[in-house]
Design a protein around this motif. Sequence first.
Motif, PDB file in Angstrom:
ATOM      1  N   TYR A  99      12.839   1.791 -11.990  1.00 47.32           N
ATOM      2  CA  TYR A  99      13.923   2.605 -11.415  1.00 47.32           C
ATOM      3  C   TYR A  99      13.407   3.433 -10.244  1.00 47.32           C
ATOM      4  CZ  TYR A  99      16.322   1.844 -15.901  1.00 47.32           C
ATOM      5  OH  TYR A  99      16.925   1.291 -16.998  1.00 47.32           O
ATOM      6  N   GLY A 100      14.298   3.773  -9.346  1.00 50.57           N
ATOM      7  CA  GLY A 100      13.901   4.681  -8.263  1.00 50.57           C
ATOM      8  C   GLY A 100      15.078   4.973  -7.346  1.00 50.57           C
ATOM      9  N   PHE A 122      14.512   4.960  -3.891  1.00 54.26           N
ATOM     10  CA  PHE A 122      14.188   4.049  -2.776  1.00 54.26           C
ATOM     11  C   PHE A 122      14.849   4.495  -1.471  1.00 54.26           C
ATOM     12  CE2 PHE A 122      13.883   1.629  -6.759  1.00 54.26           C
ATOM     13  CZ  PHE A 122      12.539   1.303  -6.709  1.00 54.26           C
ATOM     14  N   ASP A 123      14.753   5.788  -1.210  1.00 49.29           N
ATOM     15  CA  ASP A 123      15.331   6.334   0.019  1.00 49.29           C
ATOM     16  C   ASP A 123      14.345   6.095   1.159  1.00 49.29           C
ATOM     17  OD1 ASP A 123      17.151   7.738   1.573  1.00 49.29           O
ATOM     18  OD2 ASP A 123      16.200   9.676   1.185  1.00 49.29           O
ATOM     19  N   HIS A 145       7.201   1.852  -1.867  1.00 51.16           N
ATOM     20  CA  HIS A 145       8.247   1.184  -2.638  1.00 51.16           C
ATOM     21  C   HIS A 145       7.978  -0.320  -2.703  1.00 51.16           C
ATOM     22  CE1 HIS A 145      11.063   4.663  -1.212  1.00 51.16           C
ATOM     23  NE2 HIS A 145      10.518   4.967  -2.369  1.00 51.16           N
ATOM     24  N   LYS A 156      17.879  16.268  -6.586  1.00 53.90           N
ATOM     25  CA  LYS A 156      17.394  15.582  -5.398  1.00 53.90           C
ATOM     26  C   LYS A 156      18.522  15.636  -4.375  1.00 53.90           C
ATOM     27  CE  LYS A 156      14.240  11.777  -4.805  1.00 53.90           C
ATOM     28  NZ  LYS A 156      13.503  10.715  -5.439  1.00 53.90           N
ATOM     29  N   VAL A 186       6.780   2.152 -13.660  1.00 58.62           N
ATOM     30  CA  VAL A 186       7.121   3.145 -12.655  1.00 58.62           C
ATOM     31  C   VAL A 186       5.796   3.632 -12.068  1.00 58.62           C
ATOM     32  CG1 VAL A 186       7.116   5.117 -14.258  1.00 58.62           C
ATOM     33  CG2 VAL A 186       8.673   5.134 -12.338  1.00 58.62           C
ATOM     34  N   GLY A 187       5.839   4.346 -10.945  1.00 60.15           N
ATOM     35  CA  GLY A 187       4.612   4.788 -10.295  1.00 60.15           C
ATOM     36  C   GLY A 187       3.856   5.865 -11.077  1.00 60.15           C
ATOM     37  N   GLU A 190      -0.398   2.422 -10.142  1.00 63.41           N
ATOM     38  CA  GLU A 190      -1.008   3.374  -9.196  1.00 63.41           C
ATOM     39  C   GLU A 190      -0.085   3.579  -7.993  1.00 63.41           C
ATOM     40  OE1 GLU A 190      -3.553   6.124  -8.226  1.00 63.41           O
ATOM     41  OE2 GLU A 190      -3.797   4.910 -10.051  1.00 63.41           O
ATOM     42  N   ARG A 191       0.194   4.846  -7.696  1.00 64.68           N
ATOM     43  CA  ARG A 191       1.093   5.165  -6.580  1.00 64.68           C
ATOM     44  C   ARG A 191       0.362   4.941  -5.255  1.00 64.68           C
ATOM     45  NH1 ARG A 191       5.589   8.632  -5.682  1.00 64.68           N
ATOM     46  NH2 ARG A 191       5.327   9.863  -3.790  1.00 64.68           N
ATOM     47  N   THR A 192       1.048   4.411  -4.264  1.00 70.23           N
ATOM     48  CA  THR A 192       0.435   4.210  -2.945  1.00 70.23           C
ATOM     49  C   THR A 192       0.216   5.570  -2.286  1.00 70.23           C
ATOM     50  OG1 THR A 192       1.653   2.155  -2.778  1.00 70.23           O
ATOM     51  CG2 THR A 192       0.679   2.994  -0.735  1.00 70.23           C
ATOM     52  N   ILE A 234       2.163   8.250   1.361  1.00 66.53           N
ATOM     53  CA  ILE A 234       3.505   7.886   1.835  1.00 66.53           C
ATOM     54  C   ILE A 234       4.519   8.270   0.751  1.00 66.53           C
ATOM     55  CG2 ILE A 234       3.264   5.480   1.009  1.00 66.53           C
ATOM     56  CD1 ILE A 234       5.189   6.288   4.157  1.00 66.53           C
ATOM     57  N   SER A 235       5.624   8.843   1.164  1.00 68.82           N
ATOM     58  CA  SER A 235       6.721   9.130   0.231  1.00 68.82           C
ATOM     59  C   SER A 235       7.989   9.343   1.042  1.00 68.82           C
ATOM     60  CB  SER A 235       6.439  10.378  -0.610  1.00 68.82           C
ATOM     61  OG  SER A 235       6.568  11.526   0.197  1.00 68.82           O
ATOM     62  N   THR A 291       9.896  11.815   0.778  1.00 68.03           N
ATOM     63  CA  THR A 291       9.888  13.228   1.182  1.00 68.03           C
ATOM     64  C   THR A 291       9.151  13.396   2.507  1.00 68.03           C
ATOM     65  OG1 THR A 291       9.867  13.807  -1.139  1.00 68.03           O
ATOM     66  CG2 THR A 291       9.257  15.562   0.383  1.00 68.03           C
ATOM     67  N   ARG A 344      11.270  12.016   5.320  1.00 63.82           N
ATOM     68  CA  ARG A 344      12.408  12.886   5.646  1.00 63.82           C
ATOM     69  C   ARG A 344      11.930  14.036   6.518  1.00 63.82           C
ATOM     70  NH1 ARG A 344      13.373  13.307  -0.035  1.00 63.82           N
ATOM     71  NH2 ARG A 344      14.311  11.341  -0.597  1.00 63.82           N
TER      72      ARG A 344
HETATM   73  N1  CTP Z   1       6.219   5.010  -5.362  1.00 63.97           N
HETATM   74  C1  CTP Z   1       4.914   4.529  -5.201  1.00 63.97           C
HETATM   75  N2  CTP Z   1       4.162   4.974  -4.156  1.00 63.97           N
HETATM   76  C2  CTP Z   1       4.657   5.862  -3.274  1.00 63.97           C
HETATM   77  C3  CTP Z   1       5.979   6.347  -3.418  1.00 63.97           C
HETATM   78  C4  CTP Z   1       6.741   5.888  -4.487  1.00 63.97           C
HETATM   79  O1  CTP Z   1       4.439   3.729  -6.003  1.00 63.97           O
HETATM   80  N3  CTP Z   1       3.891   6.290  -2.292  1.00 63.97           N
HETATM   81  C5  CTP Z   1       7.016   4.550  -6.496  1.00 63.97           C
HETATM   82  C6  CTP Z   1       7.450   5.679  -7.426  1.00 63.97           C
HETATM   83  O2  CTP Z   1       6.421   6.054  -8.305  1.00 63.97           O
HETATM   84  C7  CTP Z   1       8.619   5.053  -8.137  1.00 63.97           C
HETATM   85  C8  CTP Z   1       9.242   4.161  -7.047  1.00 63.97           C
HETATM   86  O3  CTP Z   1       8.223   3.997  -6.041  1.00 63.97           O
HETATM   87  O4  CTP Z   1       8.165   4.216  -9.190  1.00 63.97           O
HETATM   88  C9  CTP Z   1      10.474   4.753  -6.444  1.00 63.97           C
HETATM   89  O5  CTP Z   1      10.145   6.092  -6.059  1.00 63.97           O
HETATM   90  P1  CTP Z   1      11.075   7.106  -5.286  1.00 63.97           P
HETATM   91  O6  CTP Z   1      11.170   8.345  -6.081  1.00 63.97           O
HETATM   92  O7  CTP Z   1      12.305   6.429  -4.875  1.00 63.97           O
HETATM   93  O8  CTP Z   1      10.180   7.354  -3.952  1.00 63.97           O
HETATM   94  P2  CTP Z   1       9.361   8.584  -3.429  1.00 63.97           P
HETATM   95  O9  CTP Z   1       8.782   8.206  -2.101  1.00 63.97           O
HETATM   96  O10 CTP Z   1       8.391   9.072  -4.468  1.00 63.97           O
HETATM   97  O11 CTP Z   1      10.545   9.622  -3.212  1.00 63.97           O
HETATM   98  P3  CTP Z   1      10.548  11.202  -3.091  1.00 63.97           P
HETATM   99  O12 CTP Z   1       9.523  11.582  -2.075  1.00 63.97           O
HETATM  100  O13 CTP Z   1      11.947  11.526  -2.696  1.00 63.97           O
HETATM  101  O14 CTP Z   1      10.215  11.718  -4.483  1.00 63.97           O
END
Ligand code: CTP
Length: 397
Positions: free
Chosen positions: A7-8, A10-11, A17, A46, A92-93, A113-115, A118-119, A121, A124
Amino acid sequence: MIKVITYGTFDLFHEGHYRLLQRAKALGDYLIVGVTTEVYDKARGKLNVVDSLMTRIENVKKTGFADEVIIEEELGQKVNDIKKFHIDIFTVGSDWVGSFDYLKNYCKVVYLERTKNISSTMLREQNSHIQRIGIIGTGRIAERFIPEARLVSGVSTQGVYNPHEESAKRFAHKWEINAYTDMEEFYRAVDVVYIASPHETHYGYIRSALEHDKHVLCEKPMVLKKAQAEELFELARKREKVLFEGIKTAYCPGFHKLLGVAGSGTVGAIRNIEACFTKLEKADSRELTDPVYGGSFLELGSYVMLPILKLFGKSFEDIRFDSIRGENGLDLFTRISLKYPMGVATATCGLGVKSEGRLLIAGTKGYIVVEAPWWKTTYFEAHYENPGEIGLKFPKI
Ligand code: CTP
């Protein structure tokens, strides 16, 4: 066949993502991706999602990793989805490590593992110009503003102005922002001014902020004279700046929904509105001692008048104020009765008398009731002839 779900939001779809979905798909044979709705994102705080639900779904689909896309619209949905779709793996991440361990009762839980770096946020913030907010005033309400402003992306609280150096410094130190005692220097450092100073100073500060081409958010009551309000709004229009009064109820999503439901004939034609808000204040509080700006009506009147003016408008035929006053002449309790061509309304507010805080909207087919704290409007119900039968509940539960 191994079924995987993730789930996410994905903005502003990004590499993090993409990599998450790629690895989620590799965990099994069939990947379901849940994309959050705007309403659900708002409900969980959010507030600044940029892309629409359609765009976010399209972006997930374009990766080619999702075999099926569903929408996530409420808390508690994940457990039901896992059962419904016979899911083997939830993933999920790693920013969520531990948060979804409760799903282990239903399937395997994998945190990927989260990348790094990059996010959504981050994107934005890069994409939009950050509005620098400057606060005028260092009282109780200003204290509440800063932590809440931190939850909103696109803004940053830059500093605080107070002509009293000591107060400005104490406040700035506590919240790790800059202190200003020089007005011109303050205006140079900010784009938006939030005014939380004593009521009698609002007019002057709003004028000067607009004249310095700043957007303005001012605490209520913004001013006490209609002519002053008109003059300031006209100035804001000329300067192409935003000026608005901080009546939170007017901006609550639940209150908007309420106005929509009430205005669309759900309870027939509206004939009676009763709004009550009371809050017991200490006898030595500013609210009960300030001879010009104190009293129940000035403090709470804008809340109780709001639903009435929104639903019935401003063209009342008659208005009557009845107050119970303290020894200093300030109203401890006030009831305002309004008469409209096709309805009546009562607004009640009090700082020295406690009553049930309720909003009632009665119509020719039924009534809507919102219990305290109706001024935050998180829940309301519509009832019909048999009061026990609830015709409509908001939000749906
Ligand atoms: N995710 C990831 N690596 C990133 C950013 C997100 O693996 N750098 C993963 C999250 O852990 C989640 C999925 O992508 O499983 C969707 O995350 P989402 O909350 O939509 O993205 P974020 O970039 O984390 O959004 P925000 O900054 O708004 O929290």
